[in-house]
Motif scaffolding. Structure first.
Motif, PDB file in Angstrom:
ATOM      1  N   GLY A 109       0.797  -1.071   0.019  1.00  0.00           N
ATOM      2  CA  GLY A 109       0.036  -0.041  -0.148  1.00  0.00           C
ATOM      3  C   GLY A 109       0.855   1.221  -0.070  1.00  0.00           C
ATOM      4  O   GLY A 109       0.471   2.114  -0.722  1.00  0.00           O
ATOM      5  N   ILE A 110       1.733   1.155   0.617  1.00  0.00           N
ATOM      6  CA  ILE A 110       2.709   2.364   0.600  1.00  0.00           C
ATOM      7  C   ILE A 110       3.733   2.577  -0.749  1.00  0.00           C
ATOM      8  O   ILE A 110       3.667   3.595  -1.083  1.00  0.00           O
ATOM      9  CB  ILE A 110       3.859   2.284   1.865  1.00  0.00           C
ATOM     10  N   LEU A 111       4.138   1.599  -0.948  1.00  0.00           N
ATOM     11  CA  LEU A 111       5.132   1.558  -2.239  1.00  0.00           C
ATOM     12  C   LEU A 111       4.236   1.425  -3.694  1.00  0.00           C
ATOM     13  O   LEU A 111       4.934   1.709  -4.631  1.00  0.00           O
ATOM     14  CB  LEU A 111       5.850   0.220  -2.349  1.00  0.00           C
ATOM     15  N   GLU A 112       2.975   1.168  -3.577  1.00  0.00           N
ATOM     16  CA  GLU A 112       2.138   0.910  -4.574  1.00  0.00           C
ATOM     17  C   GLU A 112       2.699   0.089  -5.700  1.00  0.00           C
ATOM     18  O   GLU A 112       2.703   0.276  -6.714  1.00  0.00           O
ATOM     19  CB  GLU A 112       1.914   2.230  -5.349  1.00  0.00           C
ATOM     20  N   SER A 113       3.133  -1.136  -5.154  1.00  0.00           N
ATOM     21  CA  SER A 113       3.716  -2.262  -5.740  1.00  0.00           C
ATOM     22  C   SER A 113       3.660  -3.580  -4.876  1.00  0.00           C
ATOM     23  O   SER A 113       4.087  -3.582  -3.797  1.00  0.00           O
ATOM     24  CB  SER A 113       5.287  -1.977  -6.038  1.00  0.00           C
ATOM     25  N   ARG A 114       3.134  -4.683  -5.502  1.00  0.00           N
ATOM     26  CA  ARG A 114       3.030  -5.921  -4.743  1.00  0.00           C
ATOM     27  C   ARG A 114       4.316  -6.636  -4.951  1.00  0.00           C
ATOM     28  O   ARG A 114       4.496  -7.229  -3.855  1.00  0.00           O
ATOM     29  CB  ARG A 114       1.830  -6.758  -5.451  1.00  0.00           C
ATOM     30  N   GLU A 115       5.002  -6.538  -5.858  1.00  0.00           N
ATOM     31  CA  GLU A 115       6.322  -7.232  -5.921  1.00  0.00           C
ATOM     32  C   GLU A 115       7.513  -6.199  -5.454  1.00  0.00           C
ATOM     33  O   GLU A 115       7.584  -5.301  -6.069  1.00  0.00           O
ATOM     34  CB  GLU A 115       6.766  -7.577  -7.429  1.00  0.00           C
ATOM     35  N   VAL A 116       8.335  -6.658  -4.588  1.00  0.00           N
ATOM     36  CA  VAL A 116       9.131  -5.990  -4.223  1.00  0.00           C
ATOM     37  C   VAL A 116      10.636  -6.657  -4.070  1.00  0.00           C
ATOM     38  O   VAL A 116      10.720  -7.838  -3.995  1.00  0.00           O
ATOM     39  CB  VAL A 116       8.956  -5.231  -2.695  1.00  0.00           C
ATOM     40  N   TRP A 117      11.622  -5.675  -4.065  1.00  0.00           N
ATOM     41  CA  TRP A 117      13.050  -6.493  -3.462  1.00  0.00           C
ATOM     42  C   TRP A 117      13.299  -6.006  -2.019  1.00  0.00           C
ATOM     43  O   TRP A 117      12.971  -5.044  -1.807  1.00  0.00           O
ATOM     44  CB  TRP A 117      14.205  -5.882  -4.457  1.00  0.00           C
ATOM     45  N   VAL A 118      13.804  -7.014  -1.579  1.00  0.00           N
ATOM     46  CA  VAL A 118      13.795  -6.960   0.200  1.00  0.00           C
ATOM     47  C   VAL A 118      15.549  -7.100   0.437  1.00  0.00           C
ATOM     48  O   VAL A 118      15.985  -8.095  -0.012  1.00  0.00           O
ATOM     49  CB  VAL A 118      13.053  -8.013   0.943  1.00  0.00           C
ATOM     50  N   ARG A 119      15.779  -6.292   1.275  1.00  0.00           N
ATOM     51  CA  ARG A 119      17.263  -6.291   1.889  1.00  0.00           C
ATOM     52  C   ARG A 119      17.038  -6.325   3.227  1.00  0.00           C
ATOM     53  O   ARG A 119      16.636  -5.780   3.785  1.00  0.00           O
ATOM     54  CB  ARG A 119      18.055  -5.122   1.382  1.00  0.00           C
ATOM     55  N   ARG A 120      17.600  -7.708   3.846  1.00  0.00           N
ATOM     56  CA  ARG A 120      17.651  -7.752   5.255  1.00  0.00           C
ATOM     57  C   ARG A 120      19.333  -7.730   5.534  1.00  0.00           C
ATOM     58  O   ARG A 120      20.033  -8.537   4.820  1.00  0.00           O
ATOM     59  CB  ARG A 120      17.047  -9.001   5.486  1.00  0.00           C
ATOM     60  N   ARG A 121      19.410  -7.074   6.680  1.00  0.00           N
ATOM     61  CA  ARG A 121      20.760  -7.194   7.125  1.00  0.00           C
ATOM     62  C   ARG A 121      20.851  -6.881   8.499  1.00  0.00           C
ATOM     63  O   ARG A 121      20.078  -6.358   8.967  1.00  0.00           O
ATOM     64  CB  ARG A 121      21.958  -6.284   6.261  1.00  0.00           C
ATOM     65  N   ARG A 122      22.197  -6.988   9.129  1.00  0.00           N
ATOM     66  CA  ARG A 122      22.296  -6.756  10.702  1.00  0.00           C
ATOM     67  C   ARG A 122      23.644  -5.950  10.578  1.00  0.00           C
ATOM     68  O   ARG A 122      24.690  -6.271  10.067  1.00  0.00           O
ATOM     69  CB  ARG A 122      22.657  -7.976  11.564  1.00  0.00           C
ATOM     70  N   TYR A 123      23.525  -4.925  11.549  1.00  0.00           N
ATOM     71  CA  TYR A 123      24.774  -4.091  11.741  1.00  0.00           C
ATOM     72  C   TYR A 123      25.447  -4.087  13.112  1.00  0.00           C
ATOM     73  O   TYR A 123      24.677  -4.337  14.145  1.00  0.00           O
ATOM     74  CB  TYR A 123      24.154  -2.550  11.713  1.00  0.00           C
ATOM     75  N   SER A 144      14.792  -3.629   4.221  1.00  0.00           N
ATOM     76  CA  SER A 144      14.259  -2.314   3.095  1.00  0.00           C
ATOM     77  C   SER A 144      13.683  -3.281   2.154  1.00  0.00           C
ATOM     78  O   SER A 144      13.938  -4.337   1.637  1.00  0.00           O
ATOM     79  CB  SER A 144      15.378  -1.816   2.747  1.00  0.00           C
ATOM     80  N   TYR A 145      12.356  -2.400   1.697  1.00  0.00           N
ATOM     81  CA  TYR A 145      11.609  -3.000   0.641  1.00  0.00           C
ATOM     82  C   TYR A 145      11.633  -1.745  -0.496  1.00  0.00           C
ATOM     83  O   TYR A 145      11.627  -0.735  -0.379  1.00  0.00           O
ATOM     84  CB  TYR A 145      10.237  -3.098   0.939  1.00  0.00           C
ATOM     85  N   PHE A 146      11.670  -2.253  -1.606  1.00  0.00           N
ATOM     86  CA  PHE A 146      11.948  -1.140  -2.882  1.00  0.00           C
ATOM     87  C   PHE A 146      10.962  -1.885  -4.116  1.00  0.00           C
ATOM     88  O   PHE A 146      10.972  -3.192  -4.261  1.00  0.00           O
ATOM     89  CB  PHE A 146      13.225  -1.346  -3.478  1.00  0.00           C
ATOM     90  N   PRO A 147      10.098  -0.984  -4.854  1.00  0.00           N
ATOM     91  CA  PRO A 147       9.360  -1.560  -5.893  1.00  0.00           C
ATOM     92  C   PRO A 147      10.224  -2.282  -7.011  1.00  0.00           C
ATOM     93  O   PRO A 147      10.977  -1.799  -7.428  1.00  0.00           O
ATOM     94  CB  PRO A 147       8.677  -0.177  -6.404  1.00  0.00           C
ATOM     95  N   ALA A 148       9.706  -3.413  -6.966  1.00  0.00           N
ATOM     96  CA  ALA A 148      10.461  -4.356  -7.921  1.00  0.00           C
ATOM     97  C   ALA A 148      10.693  -3.856  -9.462  1.00  0.00           C
ATOM     98  O   ALA A 148      11.811  -3.905  -9.898  1.00  0.00           O
ATOM     99  CB  ALA A 148       9.795  -5.797  -8.137  1.00  0.00           C
ATOM    100  N   HIS A 149       9.494  -3.273 -10.021  1.00  0.00           N
ATOM    101  CA  HIS A 149       9.606  -2.806 -11.368  1.00  0.00           C
ATOM    102  C   HIS A 149      10.576  -1.763 -11.643  1.00  0.00           C
ATOM    103  O   HIS A 149      10.954  -1.152 -12.636  1.00  0.00           O
ATOM    104  CB  HIS A 149       8.436  -2.424 -11.826  1.00  0.00           C
ATOM    105  N   LEU A 150      10.790  -0.822 -10.340  1.00  0.00           N
ATOM    106  CA  LEU A 150      11.768   0.201 -10.476  1.00  0.00           C
ATOM    107  C   LEU A 150      13.140   0.010 -10.374  1.00  0.00           C
ATOM    108  O   LEU A 150      14.100   0.593 -10.887  1.00  0.00           O
ATOM    109  CB  LEU A 150      11.519   1.407  -9.320  1.00  0.00           C
ATOM    110  N   VAL A 151      13.589  -1.024  -9.437  1.00  0.00           N
ATOM    111  CA  VAL A 151      14.970  -1.250  -9.419  1.00  0.00           C
ATOM    112  C   VAL A 151      15.633  -2.849  -9.824  1.00  0.00           C
ATOM    113  O   VAL A 151      16.531  -3.171  -9.592  1.00  0.00           O
ATOM    114  CB  VAL A 151      15.157  -1.537  -7.634  1.00  0.00           C
TER     115      VAL A 151
END
Length: 250
Positions: free
Chosen positions: A128-142, A154-161
């Motif tokens: 709903g926030i990104l207006e994209s059902r498919e996303v690229w997800v980046r998980r990490r620990r610092y 982090s989540y990014f709209p798949a069609h953009l990245v």
């Protein structure tokens, strides 16, 4: 003439915790030193085991000590990370190829591990926030000074990245925001929501959290100049490791 009230004396377990804390802060007990165990405290102060356990729990909950199963309770001194909400996200930081973590750590060593990058179907909230059902997800620990301090997803709209370095483990100098800029999607505005909660079991494991330690959850959304949301980032912070700083004008 009425008598002056007698000052209330703190419980014995707190007085013992105060003495142990003073030994830590004076340098008598150093980082990594083992604190007196329950048996030692019972013998020294003539207290019950439950009272000794409460005294140690005070220091654990303050982040000054950490229990190690089957070994005891150890001093864990750690200079809190001062997280400056706006300064760390300034374009001059990532735009010049520097990690936004450089703004937090000020030269202290930090590392990233447990990195996972996947293409997934987004939750209803993220979609709903990104207006994209498919996303690229980046998980990490610092980790800072070898201590795990934060988990980030982090989540990014798949069609953009799709096909960009954002879908790789190593995104290159400046991180994901520099790569979004390369795509013509520079983030220019951020919103953050902050709340506190108790950690999930997996979060306790990854952050090596003592029992009873809450976490700070920060959810950030990044927007382009046109107002397009391009990232949702949920960060889970060890509350004992951070000071959150926000500057603003009246």
């Amino acid at each position: 003439m009425s008598e002056s009230p007698v000052p209330h004396e703190s419980p014995i377990y707190r007085r013992i915790a105060d003495r142990l804390r003073a030994r830590i802060l004076s340098g008598e007990l150093r980082d990594g030193d083992r604190l007196p165990g329950e048996n030692a405290l019972m013998a020294e102060y003539g207290i019950a085991r439950a009272t000794a356990r409460q005294a140690l729990a005070v220091l654990i909950n303050e982040g000054l000590a950490v229990p190690r199963r089957g070994s005891g309770v150890y001093v864990r001194l750690f200079k809190p990370i001062r997280r400056h909400g706006s300064r760390r996200l300034a374009r001059e930081q990532w735009g010049q190829g520097r990690s936004i973590w450089d703004a937090d750590t000020h030269g202290r060593p930090f590392s990233v591990d447990e990195v996972e990058v996947t293409r997934e179907r987004a939750s209803d909230e993220v979609a709903g926030i990104l207006e994209s059902r498919e996303v690229w997800v980046r998980r990490r620990r610092y980790s800072v000074d070898t201590r795990p301090v934060q988990l980030a997803t982090s989540y990014f709209p798949a069609h953009l990245v799709d096909g960009s370095a954002i879908t790789l483990v190593d995104t290159g100098p400046g991180g994901v925001y520099a790569r979004l800029s390369d795509l013509g999607l520079s983030p220019v505005h951020f919103t953050e929501e902050v709340r506190a909660r108790m950690p999930a079991p997996r979060e306790c494991e990854l952050l090596d959290l003592p029992g009873g330690t809450p976490v700070i959850v920060i959810e950030r959304t990044a927007y382009t100049a046109a107002g397009r949301p391009i990232e949702v980032n949920e960060m889970v912070l060890d509350s004992a490791a951070y000071v959150l700083q926000y500057d603003f004008d009246a």
